[in-house]
Each structure stands twice: as C-alpha cells, then as structure tokens.
Motif scaffolding. Structure first.
Motif, PDB file in Angstrom:
ATOM      1  N   ILE A  58       0.837  -1.200   0.000  1.00 51.57           N
ATOM      2  CA  ILE A  58       0.000   0.000   0.000  1.00 51.57           C
ATOM      3  C   ILE A  58       0.874   1.253   0.000  1.00 51.57           C
ATOM      4  CG2 ILE A  58      -1.824   1.262   1.185  1.00 51.57           C
ATOM      5  CD1 ILE A  58      -2.809  -1.351   0.085  1.00 51.57           C
ATOM      6  N   LEU A  59       1.939   1.256   0.799  1.00 56.61           N
ATOM      7  CA  LEU A  59       2.844   2.407   0.805  1.00 56.61           C
ATOM      8  C   LEU A  59       3.446   2.644  -0.575  1.00 56.61           C
ATOM      9  CD1 LEU A  59       4.753   2.014   4.197  1.00 56.61           C
ATOM     10  CD2 LEU A  59       3.309   3.948   3.515  1.00 56.61           C
ATOM     11  N   ALA A  60       3.835   1.576  -1.247  1.00 57.84           N
ATOM     12  CA  ALA A  60       4.412   1.715  -2.585  1.00 57.84           C
ATOM     13  C   ALA A  60       3.394   2.280  -3.561  1.00 57.84           C
ATOM     14  CB  ALA A  60       4.930   0.359  -3.068  1.00 57.84           C
ATOM     15  N   ASP A  61       2.150   1.848  -3.443  1.00 60.11           N
ATOM     16  CA  ASP A  61       1.114   2.358  -4.341  1.00 60.11           C
ATOM     17  C   ASP A  61       0.829   3.830  -4.064  1.00 60.11           C
ATOM     18  OD1 ASP A  61      -0.954   1.619  -6.428  1.00 60.11           O
ATOM     19  OD2 ASP A  61      -2.229   2.530  -4.881  1.00 60.11           O
ATOM     20  N   LEU A  62       0.796   4.236  -2.797  1.00 60.96           N
ATOM     21  CA  LEU A  62       0.580   5.644  -2.466  1.00 60.96           C
ATOM     22  C   LEU A  62       1.722   6.502  -3.011  1.00 60.96           C
ATOM     23  CD1 LEU A  62      -0.713   5.368   1.219  1.00 60.96           C
ATOM     24  CD2 LEU A  62      -2.055   5.880  -0.835  1.00 60.96           C
ATOM     25  N   ALA A  63       2.943   5.991  -2.929  1.00 61.72           N
ATOM     26  CA  ALA A  63       4.082   6.729  -3.467  1.00 61.72           C
ATOM     27  C   ALA A  63       3.961   6.883  -4.986  1.00 61.72           C
ATOM     28  CB  ALA A  63       5.380   6.012  -3.105  1.00 61.72           C
ATOM     29  N   ALA A  64       3.508   5.815  -5.652  1.00 61.20           N
ATOM     30  CA  ALA A  64       3.345   5.879  -7.099  1.00 61.20           C
ATOM     31  C   ALA A  64       2.271   6.886  -7.505  1.00 61.20           C
ATOM     32  CB  ALA A  64       2.992   4.491  -7.646  1.00 61.20           C
ATOM     33  N   ARG A  65       1.292   7.096  -6.639  1.00 57.75           N
ATOM     34  CA  ARG A  65       0.232   8.076  -6.907  1.00 57.75           C
ATOM     35  C   ARG A  65       0.680   9.507  -6.600  1.00 57.75           C
ATOM     36  NH1 ARG A  65      -5.095   5.713  -7.085  1.00 57.75           N
ATOM     37  NH2 ARG A  65      -5.008   3.450  -6.792  1.00 57.75           N
ATOM     38  N   ARG A  66       1.888   9.656  -6.058  1.00 59.51           N
ATOM     39  CA  ARG A  66       2.463  10.966  -5.741  1.00 59.51           C
ATOM     40  C   ARG A  66       1.576  11.768  -4.795  1.00 59.51           C
ATOM     41  NH1 ARG A  66       6.749  11.818  -9.145  1.00 59.51           N
ATOM     42  NH2 ARG A  66       6.828  10.539 -11.037  1.00 59.51           N
ATOM     43  N   LEU A  67       1.055  11.096  -3.795  1.00 58.24           N
ATOM     44  CA  LEU A  67       0.223  11.761  -2.802  1.00 58.24           C
ATOM     45  C   LEU A  67       1.092  12.323  -1.677  1.00 58.24           C
ATOM     46  CD1 LEU A  67      -2.704   9.202  -2.501  1.00 58.24           C
ATOM     47  CD2 LEU A  67      -2.682  11.342  -3.775  1.00 58.24           C
ATOM     48  N   GLY A  68       0.615  13.385  -1.050  1.00 61.11           N
ATOM     49  CA  GLY A  68       1.272  13.896   0.149  1.00 61.11           C
ATOM     50  C   GLY A  68       0.853  13.074   1.351  1.00 61.11           C
ATOM     51  N   LYS A  69       0.704  13.733   2.491  1.00 61.00           N
ATOM     52  CA  LYS A  69       0.269  13.016   3.683  1.00 61.00           C
ATOM     53  C   LYS A  69      -1.174  12.536   3.513  1.00 61.00           C
ATOM     54  CE  LYS A  69       3.144  14.751   7.445  1.00 61.00           C
ATOM     55  NZ  LYS A  69       3.108  15.216   8.846  1.00 61.00           N
ATOM     56  N   VAL A  70      -1.439  11.353   4.051  1.00 63.67           N
ATOM     57  CA  VAL A  70      -2.783  10.786   3.973  1.00 63.67           C
ATOM     58  C   VAL A  70      -3.284  10.466   5.376  1.00 63.67           C
ATOM     59  CG1 VAL A  70      -2.353   9.813   1.694  1.00 63.67           C
ATOM     60  CG2 VAL A  70      -1.960   8.402   3.727  1.00 63.67           C
ATOM     61  N   HIS A  71      -4.604  10.379   5.498  1.00 66.05           N
ATOM     62  CA  HIS A  71      -5.248   9.979   6.741  1.00 66.05           C
ATOM     63  C   HIS A  71      -5.618   8.503   6.610  1.00 66.05           C
ATOM     64  CE1 HIS A  71      -5.667  14.175   8.164  1.00 66.05           C
ATOM     65  NE2 HIS A  71      -5.797  14.439   6.877  1.00 66.05           N
ATOM     66  N   LEU A  72      -4.987   7.650   7.407  1.00 67.38           N
ATOM     67  CA  LEU A  72      -5.195   6.204   7.314  1.00 67.38           C
ATOM     68  C   LEU A  72      -6.325   5.760   8.234  1.00 67.38           C
ATOM     69  CD1 LEU A  72      -1.583   4.670   7.318  1.00 67.38           C
ATOM     70  CD2 LEU A  72      -3.122   4.977   5.368  1.00 67.38           C
ATOM     71  N   VAL A  73      -7.202   4.910   7.696  1.00 68.95           N
ATOM     72  CA  VAL A  73      -8.282   4.309   8.468  1.00 68.95           C
ATOM     73  C   VAL A  73      -8.232   2.808   8.214  1.00 68.95           C
ATOM     74  CG1 VAL A  73     -10.763   4.254   8.919  1.00 68.95           C
ATOM     75  CG2 VAL A  73      -9.687   6.382   8.127  1.00 68.95           C
ATOM     76  N   GLY A  74      -8.083   2.004   9.273  1.00 70.51           N
ATOM     77  CA  GLY A  74      -7.973   0.569   9.083  1.00 70.51           C
ATOM     78  C   GLY A  74      -8.833  -0.195  10.058  1.00 70.51           C
ATOM     79  N   HIS A  75      -9.504  -1.228   9.565  1.00 66.96           N
ATOM     80  CA  HIS A  75     -10.335  -2.087  10.406  1.00 66.96           C
ATOM     81  C   HIS A  75      -9.705  -3.463  10.548  1.00 66.96           C
ATOM     82  CE1 HIS A  75     -13.771  -5.114  10.705  1.00 66.96           C
ATOM     83  NE2 HIS A  75     -13.710  -4.533  11.882  1.00 66.96           N
ATOM     84  N   SER A  76      -9.589  -3.954  11.775  1.00 63.03           N
ATOM     85  CA  SER A  76      -9.124  -5.310  12.063  1.00 63.03           C
ATOM     86  C   SER A  76      -7.753  -5.548  11.424  1.00 63.03           C
ATOM     87  CB  SER A  76     -10.170  -6.322  11.589  1.00 63.03           C
ATOM     88  OG  SER A  76      -9.955  -7.591  12.158  1.00 63.03           O
TER      89      SER A  76
ATOM     90  N   VAL B 263     -13.725   9.551  12.068  1.00 60.06           N
ATOM     91  CA  VAL B 263     -12.633   9.793  11.120  1.00 60.06           C
ATOM     92  C   VAL B 263     -12.495  11.287  10.859  1.00 60.06           C
ATOM     93  CG1 VAL B 263     -11.868   9.456   8.736  1.00 60.06           C
ATOM     94  CG2 VAL B 263     -12.801   7.524  10.034  1.00 60.06           C
ATOM     95  N   ARG B 264     -13.612  11.965  10.585  1.00 56.06           N
ATOM     96  CA  ARG B 264     -13.556  13.414  10.338  1.00 56.06           C
ATOM     97  C   ARG B 264     -12.946  14.147  11.525  1.00 56.06           C
ATOM     98  NH1 ARG B 264     -18.730  12.678   7.944  1.00 56.06           N
ATOM     99  NH2 ARG B 264     -19.728  13.218   9.919  1.00 56.06           N
ATOM    100  N   ARG B 265     -13.367  13.768  12.721  1.00 51.40           N
ATOM    101  CA  ARG B 265     -12.857  14.415  13.934  1.00 51.40           C
ATOM    102  C   ARG B 265     -11.352  14.199  14.069  1.00 51.40           C
ATOM    103  NH1 ARG B 265     -15.125  11.617  18.865  1.00 51.40           N
ATOM    104  NH2 ARG B 265     -17.030  11.881  17.625  1.00 51.40           N
ATOM    105  N   ASN B 266     -10.889  12.995  13.764  1.00 54.05           N
ATOM    106  CA  ASN B 266      -9.465  12.698  13.922  1.00 54.05           C
ATOM    107  C   ASN B 266      -8.619  13.434  12.898  1.00 54.05           C
ATOM    108  OD1 ASN B 266      -7.528  11.359  15.497  1.00 54.05           O
ATOM    109  ND2 ASN B 266      -7.293   9.743  13.964  1.00 54.05           N
ATOM    110  N   THR B 267      -9.165  13.677  11.711  1.00 53.82           N
ATOM    111  CA  THR B 267      -8.396  14.413  10.693  1.00 53.82           C
ATOM    112  C   THR B 267      -8.195  15.875  11.092  1.00 53.82           C
ATOM    113  OG1 THR B 267     -10.336  15.078   9.368  1.00 53.82           O
ATOM    114  CG2 THR B 267      -9.302  12.940   8.853  1.00 53.82           C
ATOM    115  N   ARG B 268      -8.977  16.359  12.042  1.00 58.01           N
ATOM    116  CA  ARG B 268      -8.846  17.759  12.467  1.00 58.01           C
ATOM    117  C   ARG B 268      -7.941  17.928  13.677  1.00 58.01           C
ATOM    118  NH1 ARG B 268     -14.649  17.683  11.313  1.00 58.01           N
ATOM    119  NH2 ARG B 268     -15.080  17.376  13.534  1.00 58.01           N
ATOM    120  N   ARG B 269      -7.510  16.823  14.273  1.00 58.53           N
ATOM    121  CA  ARG B 269      -6.660  16.909  15.454  1.00 58.53           C
ATOM    122  C   ARG B 269      -5.213  17.177  15.056  1.00 58.53           C
ATOM    123  NH1 ARG B 269      -6.647  11.738  17.984  1.00 58.53           N
ATOM    124  NH2 ARG B 269      -5.358  12.725  19.542  1.00 58.53           N
ATOM    125  N   ARG B 270      -4.462  17.729  15.989  1.00 60.15           N
ATOM    126  CA  ARG B 270      -3.055  18.033  15.755  1.00 60.15           C
ATOM    127  C   ARG B 270      -2.178  16.909  16.295  1.00 60.15           C
ATOM    128  NH1 ARG B 270      -2.278  24.436  17.354  1.00 60.15           N
ATOM    129  NH2 ARG B 270      -3.737  25.303  15.803  1.00 60.15           N
TER     130      ARG B 270
END
Length: 267
Positions: free
Chosen positions: A70-88, A247-254
C-alpha cells in the motif's frame, strides 16, 4: 502478477483518506462510510493484497507485506500526507504503515485493529475464511457483530461476489491459518506504538467477539479511545455514520509534540 493493489476512489478535496478493510473483506464494505464522509474529502478504498481485485498483487501473505504494498502504491500516486483508516487486519496494516513511514501519515484511525494483543477468536476467523455462500457469509458476519446489530445485505452481497473469484477462498483459508497459528495472533510491540506522534484514534466495539475489548487497556497514553456500546467487531457495517464522524474528527486533530531527547536543546 499485478504490480500494485486495487483501489476505488471517491470524491475530491485537500484531504486524502485511505480506507483499509479487515481480513476476508473488500473495498466495497466501506460504501456507507465513504458516503457519510461527505464532500471535501478524497477517499481511496483499497482491496488488500490477497483480497478481491488485489487477489494476485504483490504483498499477499500478512499485514507487513500488505503495508509495504500500500505504501508503494501511495508513493506511485504521488500523494502527500494521507489519513489512514484501518479495520481489524486493515488496522494492523495501517499501524505498520505509520511505523514504517510516519511522515506519510497525517492521522491514524484504527477500528478494532489487529496486532494489539495476542488474543483472537481463531475458530471464528477460520470459519469466516472458508465461508462461501450467502447463508455462511451472513452467519459469520452476524457472529462477529454485536447481538443487536443487523447484517446489511450490501455487505453480504459484496463478500459473496468477492469469494466467487477463482482461488479466493483458498487464499483466505491459507491466510487465516497463518494469522492464527496456535490460536494466537502476532502483536505489534507497545514500545513501537508509543513512537507514533500523529493523531491516533482507536475505536472498539464493547461486545467484540473476535478481538477482546480488553486489548485497549494497554494502549499508549496519547492514543484517543472511543468505545461503541452494543457494537461487535464489524464496526464498518454496524456503525458507518459514527465511524465517518470519528474519522472526520481525527483528521482535524493536531499531532502531539514529542519531547526532545536528553541534551537535544544544547546541541
């Protein structure tokens, strides 16, 4: 073999949210969560390696190789920082991604994540891995959910479609056997978790029959914790609107400020 895992994209906006499903599931399970996240969010929902349209991609075999894929794919997409959400299992993958490349992760929201304690309902997970038809899949989802949580039809339909892909069931059976060897799961060391300085929110169902809620008792002190009463393990299906709000709340935290190492101020 495919070079990278499959992802479906929703919406657009300055924030990118990456959704990682649990073991035996697929990207379609996030349908209601993605819809509830609302406008202004770019959402990428992945099929983890070994699942769905990522059945033959690199990274199949466990949380660690999946995190690298997944990290390699995100790098290939040339994205900056992302907010990760994972279940189990996706929570374990998201955590390992944050540990491997913390500068890539703006926030981390973990829904009943794997790897936070050795206890796991191994017989139920192996039963779920082998579930093929609608009756078996629905029964497993019900067994993994809270006692008063209905099993959504769209989730059953998505999982049944996924499991009809040639080779899918055997891969899930093999993965479940490896993940639950000796009826235990692998654990991410607490000392490593404590190094994560991005906002971390852990969400757990109070009635989780797969991963005991007591695993939250040893979380690092700076992790935020949200218990969902009456919910079981399948939080994405059981409480999609609440998950989206968390998720929305966590993306606003520092991010927290780590203390400088001893002597750093004088250097």
């Amino acid at each position: 073999m495919l070079a990278s895992p499959h992802a479906v994209e929703y919406g657009a906006g300055p924030k990118t949210i990456v959704l990682l499903h649990g073991f035996g599931s697929c990207h379609a399970i996030w349908r209601d969560v993605a819809a509830s996240l609302g406008p202004g969010m770019r959402v990428l929902a992945y099929d983890l390696p070994g699942h769905g349209h990522s059945l033959e991609c690199e990274g199949t075999g466990g949380a660690k190789p999946a995190a690298g894929a997944i990290l390699a794919d995100l790098a290939a997409r040339r994205l900056g920082k992302v907010h990760l959400v994972g279940h189990s299992m996706g929570g374990a993958v998201a955590t390992l991604m944050a540990l491997a490349d913390p500068g890539k992760v703006a926030s981390l929201t973990l829904l009943a994540p794997g790897g936070f304690g050795p206890e796991i309902n191994a017989p139920l997970l192996r039963r779920y891995a082998a579930a093929a038809g609608e009756i078996e899949v629905r029964a497993c989802l019900a067994a993994m959910s809270g006692p008063r949580s209905p099993t959504p039809d769209h989730a059953v339909e998505a999982l049944c479609r996924m499991r009809k892909r040639p080779g899918q069931l055997q891969i899930l059976i093999d993965m479940a056997a490896a993940m639950t060897r000796d009826d235990r799961q692998g654990v991410i060391p607490a000392a490593q978790l404590d190094t994560l300085d991005m906002p971390v929110m852990v969400v757990w169902g109070a009635e989780d029959p797969v991963l005991p809620v007591e695993q939250t008792e040893s979380l690092p002190s700076h992790f935020h914790l949200h218990h969902i009463l009456d919910a079981g393990h399948m939080l994405v299906e059981e409480a999609p609107d609440l998950v989206a709000e968390i998720v929305r709340r966590n993306t606003r935290r520092r991010a927290r400020r780590l203390r400088p190492a001893l002597g750093a101020a004088a250097s």
